[in-house]
Motif scaffolding. Structure first.
Motif, PDB file in Angstrom:
ATOM      1  N   SER A 150      -8.354   0.187   2.358  1.00 22.92           N
ATOM      2  CA  SER A 150      -7.432   0.537   1.405  1.00 22.92           C
ATOM      3  C   SER A 150      -7.789   1.784   0.464  1.00 22.92           C
ATOM      4  CB  SER A 150      -7.070  -0.786   0.310  1.00 22.92           C
ATOM      5  OG  SER A 150      -6.010  -0.370  -0.387  1.00 22.92           O
ATOM      6  N   GLU A 156      -2.806   2.556  -0.061  1.00 22.34           N
ATOM      7  CA  GLU A 156      -2.284   2.613   1.064  1.00 22.34           C
ATOM      8  C   GLU A 156      -3.300   2.284   1.989  1.00 22.34           C
ATOM      9  OE1 GLU A 156      -0.237   5.852   3.994  1.00 22.34           O
ATOM     10  OE2 GLU A 156      -2.210   6.208   3.574  1.00 22.34           O
ATOM     11  N   GLY A 158       4.696   1.390   7.229  1.00 23.08           N
ATOM     12  CA  GLY A 158       3.547   1.305   6.153  1.00 23.08           C
ATOM     13  C   GLY A 158       2.255   0.733   6.865  1.00 23.08           C
ATOM     14  N   PRO A 159       1.587  -0.035   6.263  1.00 25.27           N
ATOM     15  CA  PRO A 159       0.148  -0.455   6.672  1.00 25.27           C
ATOM     16  C   PRO A 159       0.413  -1.062   8.184  1.00 25.27           C
ATOM     17  CG  PRO A 159       0.370  -1.107   4.496  1.00 25.27           C
ATOM     18  CD  PRO A 159       1.825  -0.575   4.838  1.00 25.27           C
ATOM     19  N   THR A 210      -4.937   2.301   5.523  1.00 23.28           N
ATOM     20  CA  THR A 210      -5.067   3.441   6.668  1.00 23.28           C
ATOM     21  C   THR A 210      -6.401   3.352   7.311  1.00 23.28           C
ATOM     22  OG1 THR A 210      -4.163   5.440   7.337  1.00 23.28           O
ATOM     23  CG2 THR A 210      -5.505   5.363   5.233  1.00 23.28           C
ATOM     24  N   HIS A 245       3.511   4.271  11.016  1.00 20.20           N
ATOM     25  CA  HIS A 245       2.431   4.202   9.668  1.00 20.20           C
ATOM     26  C   HIS A 245       3.117   5.208   8.474  1.00 20.20           C
ATOM     27  CE1 HIS A 245      -1.142   3.611   7.267  1.00 20.20           C
ATOM     28  NE2 HIS A 245      -1.098   4.991   7.143  1.00 20.20           N
ATOM     29  N   ARG A 246       3.801   6.176   8.858  1.00 16.81           N
ATOM     30  CA  ARG A 246       4.073   7.063   7.912  1.00 16.81           C
ATOM     31  C   ARG A 246       5.009   8.067   8.092  1.00 16.81           C
ATOM     32  NH1 ARG A 246      -1.054  10.121   6.226  1.00 16.81           N
ATOM     33  NH2 ARG A 246      -1.666   7.900   5.727  1.00 16.81           N
TER      34      ARG A 246
END
Length: 372
Positions: free
Chosen positions: A149, A157, A14-15, A159, A78-79
């Protein structure tokens, strides 16, 4: 192998942990980052050949391994996007050069894993279809990476918005199976040597033609093509200047260990894994090569410095300050031979250690040294 004492795994996907405070706010921050995009090449056809549970097991095992490798080099996952991974290296603390080095090492090891471990594991599982990885890397400097955000309310999210994050994805898409591609900003930031890079080509008709720029080659604000350069990393040759050289089947390189000091013969500041971290200028490195045997004849250990980069070229011309020192081997094994070198030029340089007998090299090893 790369001198890490522990692996950081406390952060979930995630973040990026440095920017969690931006969630569900209008806040923005600029911060440099290295982006790594990886996907599994050849995975789409698996769904046509195997049961879905088999496909899921193969993809999951591959992604778990990729995550473990990224985290081993302090990367943040991150993803996950189907069979792809986006990871960031660096953040608010630490040198950006070390973030680039971590990303390069992770990408090269990922590629080695895909080419040397995965095929045998698939064969053991009865899978005949081969798969691999495609990796893209680029570096975004502080003024060109905006963290914020995206989304509405809880559907959000945190990023990065950056041309360089997008380019890393383009590089991954352009990479062939088990290839790693680098962007221009990453190469320039650490003055990465051209000896470890290859030009990308594409097939046009019956010919392979150069493809030096990321495609599509968009126009900038001035209306002219950006001409953003791309290169293929010679990942195996790169790994041979790191401790990972020991993993290559059939190779038996001389193991080179190193430590960093303020001055020659001064106390040790810290140990250094070749290719693992950047060393500041105006330090000294003590190299130690251990020989478990005594070669026949009249052997000597030769330490040869091979410098790269703009600074070495500008200050010392075509020779770039390259030199070598020979030390006779005497006495009974095992032998540990020491050699000192100052840190002078920015970039990635080599210290080659060779056992030479009667003018012929009978065994060798290489240590890569990054200098800030």
């Amino acid at each position: 192998m790369f001198g890490r004492s522990e692996v950081t795994r406390e952060h979930s996907i995630g973040p990026h942990p440095d920017f969690l405070h931006l969630a569900e706010t209008a806040g923005e921050e600029y911060c440099p980052i290295v982006s790594l995009f990886m996907d599994i090449a050849g995975s789409t056809r698996l769904g046509l050949l195997y049961d879905l549970r088999q496909v899921r097991a193969i993809k999951s095992a591959f992604l778990q391994s990729a995550i473990a490798i990224v985290q081993s080099f302090d990367g943040h996952v991150h993803r996950l996007m189907g069979d792809a991974v986006l990871a960031f290296f660096g953040g608010k603390s630490g040198r950006t050069e070390n973030a680039v080095i971590d990303a390069l090492n992770a990408a090269a090891v990922l590629r080695w894993f895909a080419e040397n471990v995965v095929p045998e594991k698939l064969k053991e599982a009865g899978v005949r279809k081969s798969i691999g990885v495609r990796v893209g890397l680029d570096y975004g400097p502080e003024e060109k990476v905006l963290w914020s955000s995206y989304g509405v309310g809880p559907t959000h999210e945190v990023t990065a918005t950056s041309f360089h994050v997008d380019v890393a994805a383009k590089l991954q898409q352009a990479a062939g199976r088990n290839n790693v591609m680098l962007g221009q900003a990453l190469r320039e930031h650490i003055d990465f040597p051209e000896e470890l890079l290859r030009s990308k080509t594409i097939r046009r008709g019956t010919e392979d033609v150069p493809a030096p720029y990321v495609t599509p080659n968009h126009e900038g604000a001035d209306g002219r093509p950006v001409n953003y350069c791309q290169w293929l990393l010679d990942a195996d040759e790169y790994l041979r200047c790191t401790p990972f050289a020991l993993a290559f089947p059939g190779d038996s390189p001389i193991v080179v260990k190193a430590s960093v000091h303020d001055a020659k013969d001064a106390p040790e500041l810290y140990s250094l894994a070749p290719g693992g971290r950047a060393v500041p200028k105006d330090k000294w490195i003590k190299f130690r090569a251990r020989l478990p045997y005594t070669p026949h004849g009249k052997p000597e250990v030769v330490f040869r410095v091979e410098n790269h980069g703009r600074e070495a070229q500008e200050r010392d011309g075509d020779n770039r300050g390259n030199h070598e020192t020979a030390v006779p081997v005497r006495g009974n094994p095992p032998h540990e031979v020491e050699h000192w070198e100052p840190t002078v030029y920015r970039g990635l340089h080599y210290l080659d250690v060779m056992v030479r007998r009667d003018g012929r090299v009978v065994r060798a090893g290489r240590a890569g040294v990054y200098i800030l």
